[in-house]
Design an enzyme around this catalytic site. Structure first.
Site, PDB file in Angstrom:
ATOM      1  N   CYS A   1      -1.937  -5.175  -2.570  1.00  0.00           N
ATOM      2  CA  CYS A   1      -3.199  -5.883  -2.372  1.00  0.00           C
ATOM      3  C   CYS A   1      -4.269  -5.558  -3.410  1.00  0.00           C
ATOM      4  CB  CYS A   1      -3.717  -5.595  -0.978  1.00  0.00           C
ATOM      5  SG  CYS A   1      -2.431  -5.692   0.297  1.00  0.00           S
TER       6      CYS A   1
ATOM      7  N   HIS B   1      -9.903  -9.431  -1.741  1.00  0.00           N
ATOM      8  CA  HIS B   1      -8.532  -9.697  -1.325  1.00  0.00           C
ATOM      9  C   HIS B   1      -8.518 -10.422   0.017  1.00  0.00           C
ATOM     10  CE1 HIS B   1      -4.467  -9.222  -0.006  1.00  0.00           C
ATOM     11  NE2 HIS B   1      -4.773  -8.315   0.905  1.00  0.00           N
TER      12      HIS B   1
ATOM     13  N   ASN C   1      -1.995 -14.812   3.165  1.00  0.00           N
ATOM     14  CA  ASN C   1      -2.219 -13.608   2.367  1.00  0.00           C
ATOM     15  C   ASN C   1      -1.100 -13.502   1.335  1.00  0.00           C
ATOM     16  OD1 ASN C   1      -2.208 -10.965   1.360  1.00  0.00           O
ATOM     17  ND2 ASN C   1      -2.742 -10.025   3.304  1.00  0.00           N
TER      18      ASN C   1
END
Length: 333
Positions: free
Chosen positions: A113, A259, A289
């Site tokens: 991430c 993020h 995501n």
């Protein structure tokens, strides 16, 4: 000085909607999932489609969109946790497939991430050291290949995708100073335990964690509450360090692209850090995501929508698997 000169991204053709997931998990409420997670659909790589394939398509898209000659690239960085092979580095394969000169350096780095921000830091360092002038930074992930078919929670969150960014000695966004951090004591909070050297063989083992979720050693496991708490601990301090290193205050920042973990986490971060809603990017409805690619996707979409314009200062940040985090300021020219 190091600048972002180009950004593109690529998403796989296959799309899985919440309605399709509902057919597998009829006990679910689609509206409830979409409201909390913020995802309505996600792109999923095909059975024979790898992170390397996605990265190649993102790079070719960047070359076409910005009229970039592959022969001008003198370094290739690929952030992925789903490489095509144990060895060699997928970046080396991409150097050949993309027609980049053999005089270019190339390597993968294993990060999730926060990977985009770390990659920008590496690229800036290569330029500052006089090692390279045109770095192709690629982020690509196929987390869905690590998810168990019955893992409805993570299947609702994660999407596959890739992004490409050209970092050079000139461009449209100057890369500022960084705040980076790591806490490996939280490694077990987001992990695939088997398949590598520590536990090479499939075990088939399952257990129940403290929150009642099934933990499967051979598939991705995420302790959502632990990762959530970690994020709330590190992000405010990271932001303050980024502001200090760049000689700025929070009010100096025109836009924030963090993020895209999930809607609930991002909304909480925004409130805890007292960030104006109109300055805060939140859009993972159609992508989910995508791990290391969310920040570049966010920047590209924000530029296209006019949310980011010349003269603006934008803070970017990533946080998650590792556990790790990083942030910096982009000054758009």
């Amino acid at each position: 000085m190091a600048y972002i000169k180009a950004i593109s991204f690529y998403l796989p053709e296959k799309v899985v909607t919440n309605e399709e997931l509902l057919q597998e998990f009829p006990e679910w409420s689609v509206d409830k999932v979409a409201a909390k997670v913020g995802v309505n659909s996600r792109h999923v790589a095909g059975a024979n489609e790898t992170a390397g394939d996605l990265a190649e398509k993102a790079a070719r898209k960047l070359f076409e969109e910005y009229s970039v000659d592959p022969k001008s690239i003198d370094f290739v960085l690929l952030c992925t946790q789903s490489p095509d092979y144990v060895l060699p580095s997928t970046a080396c394969i991409l150097q050949h497939r993309l027609g980049i000169p053999t005089t270019a350096g190339a390597f993968d780095y294993d990060l999730g991430c926060s990977g985009c921000v770390y990659g920008l830091a590496i690229a800036k360092g290569l330029i500052a050291g006089g090692i390279a002038k045109n770095i192709l930074l690629l982020t690509a992930e196929t987390y869905n290949k690590y998810l168990h078919p019955l893992d409805k929670s993570n299947r609702s969150i994660f999407g596959d995708g890739a992004a490409a960014c050209l970092v050079s000695t000139n461009g449209f966004a100057e890369i500022g100073e960084f705040s980076l951090g790591t806490d490996g004591s939280g490694a077990q909070s987001l992990i695939v335990e088997t398949g590598a050297a520590r536990h090479k063989n499939v075990t088939g083992k399952e257990s129940i964690d403290d929150d009642g979720h099934v933990r499967r050693e051979d598939y991705l496991y995420m302790d959502g509450s632990s990762v959530f708490n970690f994020t709330l601990d590190v992000v405010p301090a990271m932001m303050n360090e980024v502001f200090a290193k760049n000689g700025l205050e929070k009010d100096d920042i025109d836009y924030f692209v963090f993020h895209q973990a999930n809607k609930f986490m991002l909304s909480t971060i925004r409130k805890v850090c007292s960030l104006p809603k109109e300055k805060f990017y939140l859009d993972l409805a159609e992508t989910g995501n995508t791990v290391s690619s969310t920040v570049m996707i966010g920047l590209k979409q924000s530029l296209e929508k006019g949310c980011i314009m010349p003269g603006m200062k934008v803070m970017i940040a990533g946080f998650g698997v590792g556990l790790s985090w990083g942030g910096t300021i982009l000054k758009f020219c």
